[in-house]
Motif scaffolding. Structure first.
Motif, PDB file in Angstrom:
ATOM      1  N   PHE A 130       0.839  -1.185   0.000  1.00  0.00           N
ATOM      2  CA  PHE A 130       0.000   0.000   0.000  1.00  0.00           C
ATOM      3  C   PHE A 130       0.883   1.247   0.000  1.00  0.00           C
ATOM      4  CE2 PHE A 130      -2.505  -3.222   2.320  1.00  0.00           C
ATOM      5  CZ  PHE A 130      -3.650  -3.240   1.530  1.00  0.00           C
ATOM      6  N   VAL A 131       0.410   2.298  -0.634  1.00  0.00           N
ATOM      7  CA  VAL A 131       1.099   3.586  -0.634  1.00  0.00           C
ATOM      8  C   VAL A 131       0.148   4.620  -0.049  1.00  0.00           C
ATOM      9  CG1 VAL A 131       2.232   5.363  -2.007  1.00  0.00           C
ATOM     10  CG2 VAL A 131       2.480   2.945  -2.633  1.00  0.00           C
ATOM     11  N   PHE A 132       0.608   5.324   0.976  1.00  0.00           N
ATOM     12  CA  PHE A 132      -0.206   6.332   1.649  1.00  0.00           C
ATOM     13  C   PHE A 132       0.536   7.662   1.703  1.00  0.00           C
ATOM     14  CE2 PHE A 132      -1.194   2.325   4.043  1.00  0.00           C
ATOM     15  CZ  PHE A 132      -2.506   2.171   3.624  1.00  0.00           C
ATOM     16  N   ASP A 133      -0.216   8.736   1.888  1.00  0.00           N
ATOM     17  CA  ASP A 133       0.400   9.984   2.325  1.00  0.00           C
ATOM     18  C   ASP A 133       0.900   9.773   3.752  1.00  0.00           C
ATOM     19  OD1 ASP A 133      -0.171  11.317  -0.061  1.00  0.00           O
ATOM     20  OD2 ASP A 133      -2.160  11.919   0.654  1.00  0.00           O
ATOM     21  N   SER A 134       1.972  10.468   4.121  1.00  0.00           N
ATOM     22  CA  SER A 134       2.638  10.195   5.392  1.00  0.00           C
ATOM     23  C   SER A 134       1.751  10.444   6.608  1.00  0.00           C
ATOM     24  CB  SER A 134       3.918  11.018   5.507  1.00  0.00           C
ATOM     25  OG  SER A 134       3.639  12.398   5.373  1.00  0.00           O
ATOM     26  N   GLN A 135       0.724  11.278   6.475  1.00  0.00           N
ATOM     27  CA  GLN A 135      -0.154  11.574   7.613  1.00  0.00           C
ATOM     28  C   GLN A 135      -1.344  10.612   7.715  1.00  0.00           C
ATOM     29  OE1 GLN A 135       0.675  14.075   5.357  1.00  0.00           O
ATOM     30  NE2 GLN A 135       2.372  14.847   6.611  1.00  0.00           N
ATOM     31  N   THR A 136      -1.463   9.690   6.777  1.00  0.00           N
ATOM     32  CA  THR A 136      -2.617   8.799   6.745  1.00  0.00           C
ATOM     33  C   THR A 136      -2.630   7.850   7.937  1.00  0.00           C
ATOM     34  OG1 THR A 136      -2.636   8.841   4.326  1.00  0.00           O
ATOM     35  CG2 THR A 136      -3.841   7.041   5.385  1.00  0.00           C
ATOM     36  N   VAL A 137      -3.778   7.673   8.537  1.00  0.00           N
ATOM     37  CA  VAL A 137      -3.959   6.688   9.600  1.00  0.00           C
ATOM     38  C   VAL A 137      -4.428   5.385   8.950  1.00  0.00           C
ATOM     39  CG1 VAL A 137      -5.232   6.107  11.686  1.00  0.00           C
ATOM     40  CG2 VAL A 137      -4.530   8.475  11.276  1.00  0.00           C
ATOM     41  N   TYR A 138      -3.738   4.291   9.205  1.00  0.00           N
ATOM     42  CA  TYR A 138      -4.081   3.019   8.563  1.00  0.00           C
ATOM     43  C   TYR A 138      -4.021   1.899   9.598  1.00  0.00           C
ATOM     44  CZ  TYR A 138       1.009   2.552   8.546  1.00  0.00           C
ATOM     45  OH  TYR A 138       2.328   2.496   8.926  1.00  0.00           O
ATOM     46  N   ASP A 139      -4.607   0.768   9.247  1.00  0.00           N
ATOM     47  CA  ASP A 139      -4.647  -0.394  10.135  1.00  0.00           C
ATOM     48  C   ASP A 139      -3.261  -1.035  10.182  1.00  0.00           C
ATOM     49  OD1 ASP A 139      -5.172  -2.669  11.563  1.00  0.00           O
ATOM     50  OD2 ASP A 139      -6.714  -3.452  10.217  1.00  0.00           O
ATOM     51  N   THR A 140      -2.662  -1.101  11.340  1.00  0.00           N
ATOM     52  CA  THR A 140      -1.300  -1.634  11.478  1.00  0.00           C
ATOM     53  C   THR A 140      -1.263  -3.103  11.895  1.00  0.00           C
ATOM     54  OG1 THR A 140      -1.189  -0.933  13.787  1.00  0.00           O
ATOM     55  CG2 THR A 140      -0.449   0.653  12.124  1.00  0.00           C
ATOM     56  N   LYS A 141      -2.413  -3.733  12.002  1.00  0.00           N
ATOM     57  CA  LYS A 141      -2.496  -5.077  12.579  1.00  0.00           C
ATOM     58  C   LYS A 141      -1.574  -6.081  11.894  1.00  0.00           C
ATOM     59  CE  LYS A 141      -5.807  -8.678  13.890  1.00  0.00           C
ATOM     60  NZ  LYS A 141      -7.238  -9.089  13.885  1.00  0.00           N
ATOM     61  N   HIS A 142      -1.541  -6.100  10.572  1.00  0.00           N
ATOM     62  CA  HIS A 142      -0.768  -7.111   9.844  1.00  0.00           C
ATOM     63  C   HIS A 142       0.441  -6.512   9.115  1.00  0.00           C
ATOM     64  CE1 HIS A 142      -3.899  -9.976  10.754  1.00  0.00           C
ATOM     65  NE2 HIS A 142      -4.804  -9.187  10.208  1.00  0.00           N
ATOM     66  N   VAL A 143       0.823  -5.285   9.466  1.00  0.00           N
ATOM     67  CA  VAL A 143       1.938  -4.611   8.798  1.00  0.00           C
ATOM     68  C   VAL A 143       3.261  -5.254   9.200  1.00  0.00           C
ATOM     69  CG1 VAL A 143       3.239  -2.453   8.695  1.00  0.00           C
ATOM     70  CG2 VAL A 143       0.757  -2.424   8.446  1.00  0.00           C
ATOM     71  N   GLU A 144       4.096  -5.538   8.214  1.00  0.00           N
ATOM     72  CA  GLU A 144       5.396  -6.161   8.456  1.00  0.00           C
ATOM     73  C   GLU A 144       6.564  -5.244   8.099  1.00  0.00           C
ATOM     74  OE1 GLU A 144       5.683 -10.004   6.690  1.00  0.00           O
ATOM     75  OE2 GLU A 144       3.827 -10.719   7.600  1.00  0.00           O
ATOM     76  N   ALA A 145       6.333  -4.238   7.271  1.00  0.00           N
ATOM     77  CA  ALA A 145       7.415  -3.329   6.880  1.00  0.00           C
ATOM     78  C   ALA A 145       6.829  -1.973   6.522  1.00  0.00           C
ATOM     79  CB  ALA A 145       8.202  -3.894   5.706  1.00  0.00           C
ATOM     80  N   ILE A 146       7.524  -0.914   6.946  1.00  0.00           N
ATOM     81  CA  ILE A 146       7.104   0.457   6.658  1.00  0.00           C
ATOM     82  C   ILE A 146       8.280   1.204   6.041  1.00  0.00           C
ATOM     83  CG2 ILE A 146       6.198   2.610   7.618  1.00  0.00           C
ATOM     84  CD1 ILE A 146       5.285   0.835  10.069  1.00  0.00           C
ATOM     85  N   PHE A 147       8.065   1.791   4.870  1.00  0.00           N
ATOM     86  CA  PHE A 147       9.091   2.558   4.178  1.00  0.00           C
ATOM     87  C   PHE A 147       8.636   4.018   4.141  1.00  0.00           C
ATOM     88  CE2 PHE A 147       9.414  -1.736   2.840  1.00  0.00           C
ATOM     89  CZ  PHE A 147      10.719  -1.975   2.418  1.00  0.00           C
ATOM     90  N   GLU A 148       9.360   4.880   4.841  1.00  0.00           N
ATOM     91  CA  GLU A 148       9.089   6.310   4.758  1.00  0.00           C
ATOM     92  C   GLU A 148       9.823   6.856   3.538  1.00  0.00           C
ATOM     93  OE1 GLU A 148       9.944   8.418   8.344  1.00  0.00           O
ATOM     94  OE2 GLU A 148       8.925   6.936   9.617  1.00  0.00           O
ATOM     95  N   LEU A 149       9.077   7.543   2.666  1.00  0.00           N
ATOM     96  CA  LEU A 149       9.615   7.994   1.388  1.00  0.00           C
ATOM     97  C   LEU A 149       9.632   9.519   1.306  1.00  0.00           C
ATOM     98  CD1 LEU A 149       7.616   5.557  -0.948  1.00  0.00           C
ATOM     99  CD2 LEU A 149       9.851   5.158   0.110  1.00  0.00           C
TER     100      LEU A 149
END
Length: 277
Positions: A82-101
């Protein structure tokens, strides 16, 4: 599981959103995601500061090109980008990696089943290493023809459906498309690969190219958990001729579509159109 058309759609979507952006920071929240022999800290530091030059695909593997390195992502059963704007609130339950761009974007990898994998390798040599060195040619390979399939597949006495799913022989075909390809080429999924002739394999290759291209054009098949992008569905599931159509009439002959197990995989076919003998 996302197959070749779905992975191609993901690649195109990611390219449109993050190509040429710079990775400012990486956070791995599920260490088993990383299959390269490297610490999580070293993995995060090696990627930090690199520009995403391009995103490509080899079979079902997504290749992030990061200058002299590549990050190889395999979605397995339920992996998603998934690609989000940096301020977006999203469900983190199954997140395994986060890339700040850069450009106030972030790229998030989520995986409900936790089967997906990351490999970080040198760009110059990754094609000769696991997992890419085990991948067979895909149907769109210009060097592939019916004779190749005959030579590589007819040595096996396994069911043709099983052999089509073997990614070391031909890559990119999964359960959905194997059913559709065999229906289109009028071959029973339980027919032995060793019993097919050159004409049969030429039909299989022709059907493979036609069906995979059509699915790519429609953004893949949205079945179960696959989505090419947040809130957007693929459309090829609307054109499926046999897969998921158990007890419904065949579009060609009217006979009821049947479902069986072939090597443990749910398999849909028409007994009239795809005769066994």
């Amino acid at each position: 599981m996302p197959e070749l058309p779905e992975v191609e759609t993901v690649v195109r979507t990611l390219n449109s959103k993050v190509k040429n952006l710079t990775i400012k920071k990486v956070k791995i929240t599920y260490p088993n995601l990383i299959k390269t022999d490297i610490s999580i800290e070293d993995f995060e530091n090696k990627i930090k500061g690199r520009k995403i030059d391009n995103i490509s695909r080899i079979a079902k593997h997504i290749i992030f090109e990061l200058q002299d390195l590549v990050l190889i992502s395999h979605l397995r059963m339920e992996g998603k980008w998934f690609v989000f704007d940096s301020q977006t609130v999203y469900d983190t339950k199954h997140v395994e990696a986060i890339f700040e761009l850069s450009d106030n974007k972030m790229m998030v990898y989520s995986d409900t089943r936790k089967f997906g994998t990351f490999h970080l390798q040198e760009k110059a040599t990754f094609k000769s290493q696991n997992p890419i060195n085990k991948v067979g040619p895909e149907p769109f390979n210009s060097a592939l023809n019916g004779q190749y399939l005959l030579d590589i597949m007819s040595r096996s006495n396994k069911h043709i459906k099983t052999v089509l799913l073997d990614q070391t022989k031909i890559s990119g075909i999964g359960n959905i498309y194997a059913d559709e390809i065999l229906f289109d080429s009028k071959i029973h999924p339980e027919k032995r690969a060793s019993a097919l002739n050159l004409e049969d394999y030429e039909r299989i290759l022709k059907s493979s190219k036609k069906i995979l291209k059509r699915s790519i054009d429609l953004g893949g098949s949205t079945i179960d958990t696959y989505q090419p992008e947040q809130g957007i569905d693929g459309k090829f599931q609307n054109e499926l001729k046999v897969h998921t159509r158990k007890n419904k009439p065949c579009y060609e002959c009217g006979r009821i579509i049947e479902k069986i197990k072939v090597n443990g995989r749910g398999t849909y076919f028409c007994k009239e159109c795809q005769f066994l003998y």
